[in-house]
Design an enzyme around this catalytic site. Sequence first.
Site, PDB file in Angstrom:
ATOM      1  N   LYS A  83      48.603  55.835  19.541  1.00 25.54           N
ATOM      2  CA  LYS A  83      50.441  56.206  19.957  1.00 25.54           C
ATOM      3  C   LYS A  83      50.720  55.110  19.652  1.00 25.54           C
ATOM      4  O   LYS A  83      50.567  53.383  20.387  1.00 25.54           O
ATOM      5  CB  LYS A  83      50.333  56.320  20.687  1.00 25.54           C
ATOM      6  N   ARG A 127      53.342  65.076  28.498  1.00 22.94           N
ATOM      7  CA  ARG A 127      51.995  64.739  28.997  1.00 22.94           C
ATOM      8  C   ARG A 127      52.374  64.284  29.881  1.00 22.94           C
ATOM      9  O   ARG A 127      51.701  63.818  31.269  1.00 22.94           O
ATOM     10  CB  ARG A 127      51.089  63.770  27.881  1.00 22.94           C
ATOM     11  N   GLN A 155      62.504  64.240  31.205  1.00 22.27           N
ATOM     12  CA  GLN A 155      61.451  63.830  31.693  1.00 22.27           C
ATOM     13  C   GLN A 155      61.465  65.304  33.964  1.00 22.27           C
ATOM     14  O   GLN A 155      60.829  65.461  33.605  1.00 22.27           O
ATOM     15  CB  GLN A 155      61.444  62.969  31.932  1.00 22.27           C
ATOM     16  N   ASP A 176      70.850  62.776  40.972  1.00 19.44           N
ATOM     17  CA  ASP A 176      71.342  61.763  40.367  1.00 19.44           C
ATOM     18  C   ASP A 176      72.763  60.937  39.889  1.00 19.44           C
ATOM     19  O   ASP A 176      74.032  61.688  40.786  1.00 19.44           O
ATOM     20  CB  ASP A 176      71.258  63.096  38.206  1.00 19.44           C
ATOM     21  N   GLY A 236      58.749  56.897  36.901  1.00 19.93           N
ATOM     22  CA  GLY A 236      60.323  56.146  36.238  1.00 19.93           C
ATOM     23  C   GLY A 236      59.566  54.336  35.497  1.00 19.93           C
ATOM     24  O   GLY A 236      60.336  53.934  34.126  1.00 19.93           O
ATOM     25  N   ALA A 237      59.236  53.612  36.054  1.00 20.44           N
ATOM     26  CA  ALA A 237      59.042  52.286  36.093  1.00 20.44           C
ATOM     27  C   ALA A 237      58.059  52.168  35.276  1.00 20.44           C
ATOM     28  O   ALA A 237      56.807  52.594  35.277  1.00 20.44           O
ATOM     29  CB  ALA A 237      58.470  52.221  37.376  1.00 20.44           C
ATOM     30  N   ASP A 238      58.559  51.782  33.761  1.00 21.74           N
ATOM     31  CA  ASP A 238      57.537  51.236  33.167  1.00 21.74           C
ATOM     32  C   ASP A 238      57.766  50.100  32.458  1.00 21.74           C
ATOM     33  O   ASP A 238      57.240  49.458  31.358  1.00 21.74           O
ATOM     34  CB  ASP A 238      58.041  52.374  31.596  1.00 21.74           C
ATOM     35  N   LYS A 242      61.228  46.673  36.994  1.00 23.76           N
ATOM     36  CA  LYS A 242      61.614  48.357  37.622  1.00 23.76           C
ATOM     37  C   LYS A 242      60.559  49.004  38.795  1.00 23.76           C
ATOM     38  O   LYS A 242      59.890  49.269  39.166  1.00 23.76           O
ATOM     39  CB  LYS A 242      61.090  49.062  36.518  1.00 23.76           C
ATOM     40  N   SER A 307      52.415  55.966  38.095  1.00 30.94           N
ATOM     41  CA  SER A 307      52.165  56.940  36.697  1.00 30.94           C
ATOM     42  C   SER A 307      52.942  55.821  35.761  1.00 30.94           C
ATOM     43  O   SER A 307      53.657  55.573  35.636  1.00 30.94           O
ATOM     44  CB  SER A 307      52.637  57.829  35.917  1.00 30.94           C
TER      45      SER A 307
END
Length: 339
Positions: A83, A127, A155, A176, A236-238, A242, A307
Amino acid sequence: MTSSTSHTAALDGQVPDGTRIISAADVREYADMPAIIDGLQSAFRSYEGGDATMPPKSYVDLPEVNGDFRSMPAQVGEGAGVKWVNVHPDNPDRFGLPTVMGLVVYSDPESAYPLAVIDGTELTRFRTGAAAGVATRHLAPPDTDSLGLLGAGVQARTQLAAIATEFDLAEVVVSDLDESAIEAFVDKESHRDCEIVGGTPAELGRCDVISTTTPSRDPILDAEWIGEGTHINAMGADAPGKQELDPAILDSAAVVVDDWEQCSHSGEINVPVADGTFTRADVAATVGEVVTEDRSSLRTATTVFDSTGLAIQDIATAEQLYTAAEDVGAGEMIDIVSS
Protein backbone atom coordinates in the site's frame (compact mmCIF):
# COMPACT_ATOMS: atom_id res chain seq x y z
CA MET A 1 -16.10 -5.45 -17.64
CA THR A 2 -14.07 -8.48 -18.55
CA SER A 3 -13.67 -11.75 -16.70
CA SER A 4 -10.17 -13.05 -16.01
CA THR A 5 -8.47 -16.28 -15.02
CA SER A 6 -9.33 -17.12 -11.43
CA HIS A 7 -6.97 -16.35 -8.57
CA THR A 8 -6.63 -20.06 -7.81
CA ALA A 9 -5.81 -20.82 -11.43
CA ALA A 10 -3.16 -18.09 -11.41
CA LEU A 11 -1.51 -19.86 -8.51
CA ASP A 12 -1.57 -23.06 -10.56
CA GLY A 13 0.66 -21.51 -13.16
CA GLN A 14 -1.76 -19.77 -15.53
CA VAL A 15 -1.10 -16.10 -16.23
CA PRO A 16 -4.13 -13.77 -15.82
CA ASP A 17 -5.24 -11.79 -18.86
CA GLY A 18 -4.72 -8.41 -17.26
CA THR A 19 -4.64 -6.34 -14.11
CA ARG A 20 -7.98 -5.52 -12.53
CA ILE A 21 -8.57 -1.89 -11.55
CA ILE A 22 -10.83 -1.81 -8.49
CA SER A 23 -12.14 1.70 -7.88
CA ALA A 24 -13.42 3.30 -4.70
CA ALA A 25 -16.98 2.64 -5.88
CA ASP A 26 -16.08 -1.01 -6.49
CA VAL A 27 -14.61 -1.28 -2.99
CA ARG A 28 -17.81 0.08 -1.46
CA GLU A 29 -19.87 -2.31 -3.59
CA TYR A 30 -17.91 -5.51 -2.94
CA ALA A 31 -16.43 -5.08 0.54
CA ASP A 32 -17.95 -7.75 2.78
CA MET A 33 -17.33 -6.73 6.39
CA PRO A 34 -17.84 -10.18 7.97
CA ALA A 35 -15.47 -11.72 5.41
CA ILE A 36 -12.89 -8.96 5.96
CA ILE A 37 -13.04 -9.44 9.73
CA ASP A 38 -12.46 -13.17 9.31
CA GLY A 39 -9.67 -12.50 6.82
CA LEU A 40 -7.93 -10.10 9.21
CA GLN A 41 -8.22 -12.57 12.06
CA SER A 42 -6.51 -15.18 9.87
CA ALA A 43 -3.85 -12.64 8.89
CA PHE A 44 -3.10 -11.76 12.51
CA ARG A 45 -2.88 -15.46 13.31
CA SER A 46 -0.58 -16.12 10.35
CA TYR A 47 1.71 -13.25 11.28
CA GLU A 48 1.87 -14.40 14.90
CA GLY A 49 2.74 -17.92 13.71
CA GLY A 50 5.46 -16.75 11.32
CA ASP A 51 3.46 -17.58 8.19
CA ALA A 52 3.33 -14.02 6.86
CA THR A 53 5.96 -11.48 5.89
CA MET A 54 5.66 -7.80 6.83
CA PRO A 55 8.73 -5.55 6.58
CA PRO A 56 8.58 -2.32 8.60
CA LYS A 57 6.51 0.56 7.28
CA SER A 58 8.76 3.13 5.62
CA TYR A 59 8.22 6.88 5.46
CA VAL A 60 9.09 9.55 2.91
CA ASP A 61 8.82 12.76 4.92
CA LEU A 62 7.98 15.94 3.01
CA PRO A 63 8.18 18.75 5.58
CA GLU A 64 8.25 21.40 2.88
CA VAL A 65 4.66 20.52 1.95
CA ASN A 66 3.57 19.35 5.40
CA GLY A 67 3.03 15.78 4.29
CA ASP A 68 4.50 12.35 3.88
CA PHE A 69 4.25 9.10 1.94
CA ARG A 70 4.16 5.68 3.58
CA SER A 71 5.02 2.34 1.99
CA MET A 72 3.48 -0.77 3.55
CA PRO A 73 4.46 -4.13 1.98
CA ALA A 74 3.35 -7.59 3.07
CA GLN A 75 2.71 -11.17 2.01
CA VAL A 76 -0.08 -13.07 3.71
CA GLY A 77 -2.61 -15.69 2.66
CA GLU A 78 -2.75 -16.08 -1.11
CA GLY A 79 -1.48 -12.62 -1.95
CA ALA A 80 1.34 -10.15 -1.65
CA GLY A 81 1.43 -6.45 -2.26
CA VAL A 82 2.09 -2.96 -1.06
CA LYS A 83 0.00 0.00 0.00
CA TRP A 84 1.32 3.43 -1.03
CA VAL A 85 -0.45 6.01 1.09
CA ASN A 86 0.00 9.67 1.93
CA VAL A 87 -0.92 11.96 4.81
CA HIS A 88 -1.17 15.60 3.65
CA PRO A 89 -3.22 17.59 6.21
CA ASP A 90 -3.35 20.72 4.01
CA ASN A 91 -4.87 18.92 1.02
CA PRO A 92 -8.53 19.81 1.69
CA ASP A 93 -7.81 23.52 1.84
CA ARG A 94 -5.12 23.69 -0.85
CA PHE A 95 -6.39 21.26 -3.46
CA GLY A 96 -9.83 20.06 -2.41
CA LEU A 97 -8.35 16.58 -1.97
CA PRO A 98 -8.56 14.17 0.98
CA THR A 99 -5.85 14.32 3.62
CA VAL A 100 -5.22 10.61 3.11
CA MET A 101 -5.21 8.81 -0.23
CA GLY A 102 -3.77 5.47 -1.20
CA LEU A 103 -3.39 2.67 -3.70
CA VAL A 104 -2.83 -1.03 -3.10
CA VAL A 105 -0.98 -3.15 -5.63
CA TYR A 106 -2.07 -6.75 -5.09
CA SER A 107 0.07 -9.48 -6.68
CA ASP A 108 0.22 -13.23 -7.11
CA PRO A 109 3.24 -14.45 -5.07
CA GLU A 110 3.82 -17.41 -7.41
CA SER A 111 4.25 -15.47 -10.64
CA ALA A 112 4.58 -11.92 -9.24
CA TYR A 113 1.85 -10.86 -11.68
CA PRO A 114 -0.01 -7.70 -10.54
CA LEU A 115 -3.53 -9.03 -10.15
CA ALA A 116 -5.12 -5.76 -9.12
CA VAL A 117 -4.63 -2.10 -8.38
CA ILE A 118 -7.16 -1.15 -5.71
CA ASP A 119 -8.29 2.16 -4.28
CA GLY A 120 -6.50 2.23 -0.94
CA THR A 121 -8.52 4.99 0.67
CA GLU A 122 -11.78 3.05 0.86
CA LEU A 123 -9.91 -0.21 1.48
CA THR A 124 -8.20 1.36 4.50
CA ARG A 125 -11.51 2.49 5.94
CA PHE A 126 -12.91 -1.03 5.78
CA ARG A 127 -9.80 -2.77 7.10
CA THR A 128 -9.51 -0.31 9.98
CA GLY A 129 -13.08 -0.99 11.00
CA ALA A 130 -12.53 -4.71 10.60
CA ALA A 131 -9.46 -4.63 12.85
CA ALA A 132 -11.64 -3.21 15.61
CA GLY A 133 -14.13 -5.96 14.80
CA VAL A 134 -11.49 -8.62 15.42
CA ALA A 135 -10.36 -7.05 18.69
CA THR A 136 -13.93 -6.53 19.89
CA ARG A 137 -14.78 -10.14 19.03
CA HIS A 138 -12.10 -11.34 21.44
CA LEU A 139 -11.93 -8.64 24.11
CA ALA A 140 -15.38 -7.13 24.62
CA PRO A 141 -17.73 -8.36 27.36
CA PRO A 142 -19.72 -11.37 26.10
CA ASP A 143 -23.02 -9.57 26.74
CA THR A 144 -22.03 -6.39 24.88
CA ASP A 145 -25.04 -4.47 23.56
CA SER A 146 -23.88 -0.84 23.54
CA LEU A 147 -21.25 1.06 21.55
CA GLY A 148 -19.83 4.51 22.11
CA LEU A 149 -18.23 6.36 19.21
CA LEU A 150 -15.85 9.26 19.80
CA GLY A 151 -15.89 11.04 16.46
CA ALA A 152 -18.71 10.98 13.92
CA GLY A 153 -16.77 10.77 10.67
CA VAL A 154 -16.48 8.10 8.00
CA GLN A 155 -14.34 5.81 10.17
CA ALA A 156 -16.96 5.89 12.91
CA ARG A 157 -19.39 4.38 10.40
CA THR A 158 -17.05 1.48 9.60
CA GLN A 159 -16.45 0.96 13.32
CA LEU A 160 -20.20 0.61 13.76
CA ALA A 161 -20.48 -1.69 10.75
CA ALA A 162 -17.76 -3.99 12.07
CA ILE A 163 -18.85 -4.12 15.70
CA ALA A 164 -22.51 -4.58 14.74
CA THR A 165 -21.32 -7.65 12.82
CA GLU A 166 -19.97 -9.13 16.06
CA PHE A 167 -22.62 -8.11 18.59
CA ASP A 168 -26.33 -7.30 18.58
CA LEU A 169 -26.32 -3.66 19.57
CA ALA A 170 -29.26 -2.05 21.33
CA GLU A 171 -27.73 1.41 21.73
CA VAL A 172 -25.08 3.50 19.98
CA VAL A 173 -23.93 6.80 21.48
CA VAL A 174 -21.91 9.10 19.22
CA SER A 175 -19.98 12.18 20.33
CA ASP A 176 -18.33 14.85 18.19
CA LEU A 177 -17.38 18.52 18.51
CA ASP A 178 -19.51 19.15 15.42
CA GLU A 179 -23.20 18.73 16.23
CA SER A 180 -24.05 18.64 12.52
CA ALA A 181 -21.71 15.66 12.11
CA ILE A 182 -23.62 13.82 14.84
CA GLU A 183 -26.93 14.62 13.13
CA ALA A 184 -25.58 13.40 9.79
CA PHE A 185 -24.27 10.22 11.38
CA VAL A 186 -27.59 9.44 13.06
CA ASP A 187 -29.42 10.07 9.79
CA LYS A 188 -27.10 7.86 7.71
CA GLU A 189 -27.29 5.00 10.20
CA SER A 190 -31.04 5.25 10.86
CA HIS A 191 -31.61 1.97 9.02
CA ARG A 192 -30.06 0.01 11.89
CA ASP A 193 -32.19 -1.88 14.38
CA CYS A 194 -30.85 -0.04 17.42
CA GLU A 195 -31.16 3.35 19.09
CA ILE A 196 -28.52 5.84 17.89
CA VAL A 197 -28.18 9.04 19.90
CA GLY A 198 -25.74 11.91 20.34
CA GLY A 199 -23.93 12.32 23.63
CA THR A 200 -21.00 13.85 25.43
CA PRO A 201 -17.63 12.09 25.75
CA ALA A 202 -18.49 11.39 29.39
CA GLU A 203 -21.71 9.65 28.32
CA LEU A 204 -19.73 7.23 26.17
CA GLY A 205 -18.42 5.75 29.39
CA ARG A 206 -21.66 3.89 30.02
CA CYS A 207 -21.14 1.81 26.86
CA ASP A 208 -19.68 -1.71 26.81
CA VAL A 209 -17.42 -0.87 23.86
CA ILE A 210 -15.96 2.49 22.82
CA SER A 211 -14.20 3.26 19.54
CA THR A 212 -12.23 6.48 19.21
CA THR A 213 -11.54 7.91 15.76
CA THR A 214 -10.43 11.52 16.24
CA PRO A 215 -7.10 13.19 15.38
CA SER A 216 -6.81 14.71 18.86
CA ARG A 217 -3.48 15.59 20.48
CA ASP A 218 -5.11 16.14 23.87
CA PRO A 219 -6.81 13.33 25.80
CA ILE A 220 -10.59 13.40 25.49
CA LEU A 221 -11.79 10.32 27.39
CA ASP A 222 -11.24 10.67 31.14
CA ALA A 223 -10.38 7.60 33.19
CA GLU A 224 -13.09 8.33 35.74
CA TRP A 225 -15.76 7.96 33.05
CA ILE A 226 -14.75 4.43 32.03
CA GLY A 227 -16.48 1.51 33.72
CA GLU A 228 -14.68 -1.68 34.73
CA GLY A 229 -14.68 -4.21 31.90
CA THR A 230 -15.14 -1.66 29.12
CA HIS A 231 -13.35 -2.45 25.86
CA ILE A 232 -11.84 0.52 23.98
CA ASN A 233 -10.68 0.50 20.37
CA ALA A 234 -8.18 3.36 20.16
CA MET A 235 -8.11 3.97 16.41
CA GLY A 236 -7.45 7.70 15.99
CA ALA A 237 -3.80 8.19 16.95
CA ASP A 238 -1.64 7.73 13.85
CA ALA A 239 1.28 10.10 14.41
CA PRO A 240 3.65 11.11 17.22
CA GLY A 241 1.96 13.41 19.71
CA LYS A 242 -1.58 12.21 19.05
CA GLN A 243 -3.61 10.71 21.89
CA GLU A 244 -7.30 10.39 22.71
CA LEU A 245 -7.23 8.61 26.07
CA ASP A 246 -6.37 9.83 29.53
CA PRO A 247 -3.03 8.07 30.26
CA ALA A 248 -4.59 6.82 33.51
CA ILE A 249 -6.80 4.55 31.38
CA LEU A 250 -3.68 2.86 30.01
CA ASP A 251 -2.28 2.52 33.53
CA SER A 252 -5.25 0.43 34.68
CA ALA A 253 -6.22 -1.36 31.46
CA ALA A 254 -4.91 -4.45 29.69
CA VAL A 255 -3.37 -2.88 26.58
CA VAL A 256 -3.33 -4.92 23.36
CA VAL A 257 -1.29 -3.59 20.42
CA ASP A 258 -1.28 -4.53 16.76
CA ASP A 259 2.50 -3.96 16.55
CA TRP A 260 4.79 -2.62 19.28
CA GLU A 261 7.11 -0.70 16.96
CA GLN A 262 4.29 1.10 15.17
CA CYS A 263 2.24 1.75 18.30
CA SER A 264 5.17 3.08 20.29
CA HIS A 265 5.97 5.42 17.39
CA SER A 266 2.54 6.70 16.44
CA GLY A 267 -0.26 4.82 18.22
CA GLU A 268 -2.28 5.69 21.30
CA ILE A 269 0.61 4.71 23.58
CA ASN A 270 3.19 6.89 21.81
CA VAL A 271 3.03 9.84 24.23
CA PRO A 272 3.43 7.83 27.46
CA VAL A 273 6.13 5.75 25.78
CA ALA A 274 7.99 8.94 24.86
CA ASP A 275 7.81 10.25 28.42
CA GLY A 276 8.84 6.91 29.89
CA THR A 277 5.62 6.10 31.74
CA PHE A 278 4.67 3.18 29.47
CA THR A 279 7.04 0.44 28.33
CA ARG A 280 6.87 -2.73 26.32
CA ALA A 281 6.52 -4.66 29.56
CA ASP A 282 3.20 -2.87 30.13
CA VAL A 283 1.66 -4.45 26.98
CA ALA A 284 -0.69 -7.29 27.89
CA ALA A 285 -0.62 -8.92 24.44
CA THR A 286 -0.48 -8.37 20.73
CA VAL A 287 -3.67 -8.84 18.75
CA GLY A 288 -1.96 -11.82 17.10
CA GLU A 289 -1.58 -13.45 20.49
CA VAL A 290 -5.17 -12.66 21.38
CA VAL A 291 -6.54 -14.44 18.29
CA THR A 292 -4.11 -17.37 18.60
CA GLU A 293 -4.07 -18.11 22.32
CA ASP A 294 -6.72 -18.35 25.04
CA ARG A 295 -6.88 -14.82 26.41
CA SER A 296 -10.52 -15.04 27.51
CA SER A 297 -9.56 -13.79 30.98
CA LEU A 298 -9.08 -10.35 29.44
CA ARG A 299 -12.84 -10.06 28.88
CA THR A 300 -13.32 -9.29 32.56
CA ALA A 301 -10.76 -6.48 32.49
CA THR A 302 -10.84 -3.01 31.02
CA THR A 303 -9.07 -3.44 27.69
CA VAL A 304 -7.58 -1.07 25.14
CA PHE A 305 -6.76 -2.10 21.58
CA ASP A 306 -4.12 0.26 20.19
CA SER A 307 -4.47 -0.02 16.42
CA THR A 308 -2.07 1.66 14.00
CA GLY A 309 -2.93 -0.47 10.97
CA LEU A 310 -0.71 -3.18 9.51
CA ALA A 311 0.16 -4.03 5.93
CA ILE A 312 -1.07 -7.60 6.46
CA GLN A 313 -4.53 -6.09 7.02
CA ASP A 314 -4.36 -4.28 3.70
CA ILE A 315 -3.35 -7.40 1.79
CA ALA A 316 -5.93 -9.61 3.52
CA THR A 317 -8.60 -7.04 2.64
CA ALA A 318 -7.28 -6.77 -0.91
CA GLU A 319 -7.66 -10.54 -1.26
CA GLN A 320 -11.34 -10.36 -0.29
CA LEU A 321 -11.98 -7.45 -2.65
CA TYR A 322 -10.09 -8.97 -5.56
CA THR A 323 -11.86 -12.31 -5.23
CA ALA A 324 -15.29 -10.68 -4.95
CA ALA A 325 -14.70 -8.39 -7.93
CA GLU A 326 -13.24 -11.20 -10.02
CA ASP A 327 -16.20 -13.47 -9.30
CA VAL A 328 -18.59 -11.03 -10.99
CA GLY A 329 -16.19 -9.50 -13.50
CA ALA A 330 -16.23 -6.10 -11.80
CA GLY A 331 -13.57 -3.48 -12.36
CA GLU A 332 -11.72 -2.49 -15.51
CA MET A 333 -9.13 -4.88 -16.94
CA ILE A 334 -5.96 -3.31 -18.32
CA ASP A 335 -2.66 -4.64 -19.64
CA ILE A 336 0.15 -3.20 -17.51
CA VAL A 337 2.70 -6.00 -17.73
CA SER A 338 3.66 -7.40 -21.12
CA SER A 339 4.14 -11.15 -21.34
